[in-house]
Enzyme design. Structure first.
Site, PDB file in Angstrom:
ATOM      1  CG  ASP A   1      -4.669   4.626  -2.606  1.00 20.44           C
ATOM      2  OD1 ASP A   1      -5.586   5.653  -2.487  1.00 20.44           O
ATOM      3  OD2 ASP A   1      -3.812   4.057  -1.780  1.00 20.44           O
TER       4      ASP A   1
ATOM      5  CD  GLU B   1      -6.033   4.879   0.479  1.00 18.34           C
ATOM      6  OE1 GLU B   1      -5.381   5.789   0.336  1.00 18.34           O
ATOM      7  OE2 GLU B   1      -5.759   5.010   2.238  1.00 18.34           O
TER       8      GLU B   1
ATOM      9  CD1 TRP C   1       7.629   8.148   0.627  1.00 19.97           C
ATOM     10  CD2 TRP C   1       6.821   6.771  -0.833  1.00 19.97           C
ATOM     11  NE1 TRP C   1       5.481   7.996   0.549  1.00 19.97           N
ATOM     12  CE2 TRP C   1       5.951   7.280  -0.752  1.00 19.97           C
ATOM     13  CE3 TRP C   1       6.445   6.517  -2.512  1.00 19.97           C
ATOM     14  CZ2 TRP C   1       4.699   8.345  -1.163  1.00 19.97           C
ATOM     15  CZ3 TRP C   1       5.335   6.521  -3.193  1.00 19.97           C
ATOM     16  CH2 TRP C   1       4.489   7.235  -2.715  1.00 19.97           C
TER      17      TRP C   1
ATOM     18  CD  GLU D   1      -0.015   7.207  -3.303  1.00 20.46           C
ATOM     19  OE1 GLU D   1      -0.780   7.593  -2.146  1.00 20.46           O
ATOM     20  OE2 GLU D   1       0.364   6.926  -3.149  1.00 20.46           O
TER      21      GLU D   1
ATOM     22  CG  HIS E   1       1.608   3.966  -6.711  1.00 23.60           C
ATOM     23  ND1 HIS E   1       2.991   3.438  -5.877  1.00 23.60           N
ATOM     24  CD2 HIS E   1       1.208   3.854  -5.381  1.00 23.60           C
ATOM     25  CE1 HIS E   1       2.854   2.425  -4.710  1.00 23.60           C
ATOM     26  NE2 HIS E   1       2.155   3.060  -4.540  1.00 23.60           N
TER      27      HIS E   1
END
Length: 281
Positions: free
Chosen positions: A99, A97, A191, A101, A114
């Protein structure tokens, strides 16, 4: 835009993305309907989140390496608790993966970008950044460049992160699992914003992020067939950073990086991950 970033935009070493695709032909709305909508004859796609569900889409094709660009305008105002994404992933417990974000925040506070890389089901390689602009006022381009040598994250064609292939040094790297491109908007107020201290304000719902100019320039894999076989090599397949670009990304990270797993000694008391002691760029 500060002067450093202005110079970096002008002198960036990477070529621009190729012409954009069409959401109608390139992606499938995979969940959250009718909160996800393809608009303007496939040129625009909006994802929305309410207190019932978020939404998302995925590419119709699996890729083994490529350059993947999208322009994105993030949720304006109070976006606390929300996560807007653009990422790649394979499936299963040992998935790979890559990412991007975007973690929302209260009105007037900056978004957090992120990033993380998973290989063989293991992530824990987070780096986080602040942006040098308001990502809710206009569309900006976010790019994942993935080739056999390295992964490069770019914002408006400016590299912000590199993750190198150090398999020879015992570091896992995505090399063999084809991945789809995904995007989503979902609630993560346990979170996402200030460690979960700021919750989603559902009176502001629905929250909407908008995507356009999606382009996937990569090797499409279908079973044993690879669309890049027996074709001339493209620039993204070996692209990296020259000496000048390496200096610039170091300066950018000093100014805008707010978290780096490779400096988090409390998180890794038995020693930092192996790649942290190898050349970064």
């Amino acid at each position: 835009m500060d002067s450093f970033v202005r110079v970096l935009v002008v002198t960036t070493f990477l070529i621009g993305a190729t012409s954009a695709g069409n959401f109608n032909t390139d992606v499938t709305i995979s969940w959250g309907q009718p909160r996800a909508q393809i608009l303007n004859k496939g040129q625009l796609l909006s994802l929305s989140l309410d207190n019932t569900s978020g939404s998302g889409f995925e590419s119709k094709y699996d890729f083994l390496y490529g350059r993947f660009d999208v322009q994105l305008k993030l949720i304006p105002g109070n976006s606390a608790g929300t996560v807007t994404t653009f990422f790649m992933s394979s499936q299963g417990a040992t998935h790979d993966e890559i990412d991007f974000e975007f973690l929302g925040n209260a009105s007037g506070q900056p978004y957090t970008v992120h990033t993380n890389v998973y290989a063989q089901g293991v992530g824990n390689r987070e780096q986080q950044f602040r942006l040098w602009y308001d990502p809710t006022l206009a569309f900006h381009t976010y790019t994942i460049l993935w080739n056999p040598l390295r992964i490069i994250y770019l914002v408006d064609n400016i590299p912000i992160r590199v993750f190198n292939n150090y398999i020879a040094n015992g570091v896992q790297y995505p090399t063999s699992q084809p991945m789809k491109v995904y995007a989503s908007l979902w609630n993560a107020d346990d979170w996402a914003t200030q460690g979960g201290q700021v919750k989603t304000d559902w009176t502001k719902a629905p929250f909407t992020a908008t995507y356009k100019n999606y382009n996937a320039n990569g090797c499409i894999v279908n079973g044993t067939t690879n669309s890049c076989n027996n074709k001339p090599r493209q620039s993204w397949q070996t692209m990296g950073l020259d000496a000048n670009a390496k200096k610039k990304i170091q300066t950018l990270q000093q100014k805008y990086m707010i978290y780096n797993y490779c400096t988090d000694l409390k998180r890794f008391p038995q020693g930092l991950p192996r790649e942290c002691g190898l050349p970064k760029f």
